[in-house]
Design a protein around this motif. Structure first.
Motif, PDB file in Angstrom:
ATOM      1  N   UNK A 103       0.931  -1.041  -0.009  1.00  0.00           N
ATOM      2  CA  UNK A 103       0.078  -0.065   0.197  1.00  0.00           C
ATOM      3  C   UNK A 103       1.107   1.273  -0.402  1.00  0.00           C
ATOM      4  N   UNK A 104       0.551   2.016  -0.084  1.00  0.00           N
ATOM      5  CA  UNK A 104       0.881   3.672  -0.314  1.00  0.00           C
ATOM      6  C   UNK A 104       0.280   4.760  -0.192  1.00  0.00           C
ATOM      7  N   UNK A 105       1.086   4.827   1.102  1.00  0.00           N
ATOM      8  CA  UNK A 105       0.255   6.142   1.971  1.00  0.00           C
ATOM      9  C   UNK A 105       0.207   7.564   1.195  1.00  0.00           C
ATOM     10  N   UNK A 106      -0.528   8.278   1.039  1.00  0.00           N
ATOM     11  CA  UNK A 106      -0.536   9.641   0.764  1.00  0.00           C
ATOM     12  C   UNK A 106      -1.394  10.591   0.878  1.00  0.00           C
ATOM     13  N   UNK A 107      -1.060  12.045   0.628  1.00  0.00           N
ATOM     14  CA  UNK A 107      -2.101  12.643   1.368  1.00  0.00           C
ATOM     15  C   UNK A 107      -3.138  12.797   0.110  1.00  0.00           C
ATOM     16  N   UNK A 108      -4.206  14.053   0.438  1.00  0.00           N
ATOM     17  CA  UNK A 108      -4.614  14.665  -1.318  1.00  0.00           C
ATOM     18  C   UNK A 108      -3.964  15.770  -2.608  1.00  0.00           C
ATOM     19  N   UNK A 109      -3.435  15.888  -1.563  1.00  0.00           N
ATOM     20  CA  UNK A 109      -2.860  17.159  -2.432  1.00  0.00           C
ATOM     21  C   UNK A 109      -1.659  16.102  -3.421  1.00  0.00           C
ATOM     22  N   UNK A 110      -1.201  14.971  -2.671  1.00  0.00           N
ATOM     23  CA  UNK A 110      -0.609  13.935  -4.036  1.00  0.00           C
ATOM     24  C   UNK A 110      -1.211  13.037  -5.032  1.00  0.00           C
ATOM     25  N   UNK A 111      -2.471  12.413  -4.427  1.00  0.00           N
ATOM     26  CA  UNK A 111      -3.502  11.913  -5.262  1.00  0.00           C
ATOM     27  C   UNK A 111      -3.976  13.043  -6.426  1.00  0.00           C
ATOM     28  N   UNK A 112      -4.278  14.223  -5.895  1.00  0.00           N
ATOM     29  CA  UNK A 112      -4.242  15.001  -7.293  1.00  0.00           C
ATOM     30  C   UNK A 112      -3.673  15.408  -7.825  1.00  0.00           C
ATOM     31  N   UNK A 113      -2.519  14.925  -7.798  1.00  0.00           N
ATOM     32  CA  UNK A 113      -1.297  15.416  -8.733  1.00  0.00           C
ATOM     33  C   UNK A 113      -0.839  14.335  -9.156  1.00  0.00           C
ATOM     34  N   UNK A 114      -1.099  12.756  -9.453  1.00  0.00           N
ATOM     35  CA  UNK A 114      -0.387  11.812  -9.239  1.00  0.00           C
ATOM     36  C   UNK A 114      -0.355  11.730 -10.749  1.00  0.00           C
ATOM     37  N   UNK A 133      -7.325  12.246   3.461  1.00  0.00           N
ATOM     38  CA  UNK A 133      -8.146  13.284   3.204  1.00  0.00           C
ATOM     39  C   UNK A 133      -8.264  13.921   4.074  1.00  0.00           C
ATOM     40  N   UNK A 134      -8.319  15.040   3.869  1.00  0.00           N
ATOM     41  CA  UNK A 134      -8.496  16.787   4.805  1.00  0.00           C
ATOM     42  C   UNK A 134      -9.723  17.936   4.131  1.00  0.00           C
ATOM     43  N   UNK A 135     -10.602  17.219   4.761  1.00  0.00           N
ATOM     44  CA  UNK A 135     -11.416  18.325   3.725  1.00  0.00           C
ATOM     45  C   UNK A 135     -11.650  18.190   2.444  1.00  0.00           C
ATOM     46  N   UNK A 136     -12.567  18.093   1.494  1.00  0.00           N
ATOM     47  CA  UNK A 136     -12.437  18.036  -0.175  1.00  0.00           C
ATOM     48  C   UNK A 136     -13.022  16.366   0.013  1.00  0.00           C
ATOM     49  N   UNK A 137     -13.264  16.153  -1.163  1.00  0.00           N
ATOM     50  CA  UNK A 137     -13.338  14.150  -1.745  1.00  0.00           C
ATOM     51  C   UNK A 137     -12.749  14.285  -2.909  1.00  0.00           C
ATOM     52  N   UNK A 138     -11.400  13.371  -3.115  1.00  0.00           N
ATOM     53  CA  UNK A 138     -11.356  13.106  -3.776  1.00  0.00           C
ATOM     54  C   UNK A 138     -11.689  11.858  -5.072  1.00  0.00           C
ATOM     55  N   UNK A 139     -11.137  12.731  -5.656  1.00  0.00           N
ATOM     56  CA  UNK A 139     -11.995  11.734  -7.530  1.00  0.00           C
ATOM     57  C   UNK A 139     -11.778  10.485  -7.319  1.00  0.00           C
ATOM     58  N   UNK A 140     -11.721   9.198  -7.525  1.00  0.00           N
ATOM     59  CA  UNK A 140     -11.139   8.196  -8.023  1.00  0.00           C
ATOM     60  C   UNK A 140     -10.765   7.881  -9.721  1.00  0.00           C
ATOM     61  N   UNK A 141      -9.802   7.060  -9.358  1.00  0.00           N
ATOM     62  CA  UNK A 141      -9.693   6.856 -11.028  1.00  0.00           C
ATOM     63  C   UNK A 141      -9.286   5.685 -11.644  1.00  0.00           C
ATOM     64  N   UNK A 142      -9.809   5.614 -12.644  1.00  0.00           N
ATOM     65  CA  UNK A 142     -10.475   3.970 -13.507  1.00  0.00           C
ATOM     66  C   UNK A 142      -9.215   2.957 -13.107  1.00  0.00           C
ATOM     67  N   UNK A 143      -9.444   2.216 -13.005  1.00  0.00           N
ATOM     68  CA  UNK A 143      -8.235   1.072 -12.768  1.00  0.00           C
ATOM     69  C   UNK A 143      -7.347   1.036 -11.871  1.00  0.00           C
ATOM     70  N   UNK A 144      -7.487   2.278 -10.804  1.00  0.00           N
ATOM     71  CA  UNK A 144      -6.220   2.767  -9.944  1.00  0.00           C
ATOM     72  C   UNK A 144      -7.168   1.906  -7.748  1.00  0.00           C
ATOM     73  N   UNK A 145      -6.724   1.577  -7.266  1.00  0.00           N
ATOM     74  CA  UNK A 145      -7.116   0.918  -6.338  1.00  0.00           C
ATOM     75  C   UNK A 145      -6.551   1.726  -5.054  1.00  0.00           C
ATOM     76  N   UNK A 146      -7.388   2.223  -4.546  1.00  0.00           N
ATOM     77  CA  UNK A 146      -7.247   3.377  -3.542  1.00  0.00           C
ATOM     78  C   UNK A 146      -8.568   3.118  -2.434  1.00  0.00           C
ATOM     79  N   UNK A 147      -7.873   2.947  -1.177  1.00  0.00           N
ATOM     80  CA  UNK A 147      -8.777   3.181  -0.267  1.00  0.00           C
ATOM     81  C   UNK A 147      -8.675   4.710   0.391  1.00  0.00           C
TER      82      UNK A 147
END
Length: 193
Positions: A103-114, A133-147
């Motif tokens: 697994x790879x732990x990251x903040x929402x800002x990193x997820x947004x710039x993946x 996530x600290x506020x805001x809802x991350x957008x899932x990416x098709x085919x990318x496993x994320x919790x």
């Protein structure tokens, strides 16, 4: 039983209580067996290198996770030639822990710039992302496993460096043993004590 390992990479310049809380959330809510605190050598997305040496960052991490049997310092990224490429780190970790689920732990800002990360699609095939996530809802990416896990940690390494230079004592959100090491060695513009 498959071991679940969470890679938590970053500058950790310095490591602070918010980092440990994020890792604890990931461990608790996603069932991690171990969280690997992995300082990076030089991020391709950052212009500046960390303010202190790799050894000093590693010693601070060891102090910050002392007594936490689920957390450990991992020097994998520091052993690879710079710059830090997450896909290489994941490959090397998979080699070191055969059969582990990564697994790879990251903040929402990193997820947004993946998409800016080198070979991010390949990295996505090696790990499941845990997005803090600290506020805001991350957008899932098709085919990318994320919790996605929720939390709100106010700690910031930038703010802590500012407080240290400004003479704040004790510094909020900084482990006392880590702060003692910083002051003993005169790091981040502090006077040696």
């Amino acid at each position: 039983m498959t071991v679940k390992l969470c890679i938590f990479g970053g500058s950790f310049d310095p490591v602070h209580e918010g980092h440990v809380c994020m890792a604890e959330h990931a461990r608790k809510y996603c069932g991690m067996d171990r969280v690997l605190f992995m300082p990076c050598s030089l991020s391709p997305l950052k212009e500046q290198a960390p303010s202190v040496t790799d050894d000093q960052r590693c010693r601070m991490i060891e102090l910050a996770v002392q007594g936490l049997d689920w957390a450990m310092l991992d020097r994998t990224d520091l052993e690879l030639p710079p710059p830090s490429w997450s896909w290489r780190v994941a490959e090397r970790t998979a080699e070191r822990y055969p059969g582990a689920e990564l697994f790879w732990l990251m903040g929402k800002d990193q997820w947004d710039s993946l998409e800016q990360w080198g070979r991010w699609e390949y990295l996505s095939s090696l790990v499941t992302f845990i997005v803090y996530r600290r506020g805001g809802v991350p957008s899932p990416r098709k085919g990318v496993r994320a919790l996605f896990i929720e939390g709100d940690e106010p700690a910031s390494s930038t703010r802590i460096r500012h407080d240290l230079r400004s003479g704040v004592c004790p510094v909020p959100h900084l482990n006392r043993k880590v702060e003692a090491l910083i002051r003993r060695e005169g790091l981040y513009g502090t006077a040696r004590v």
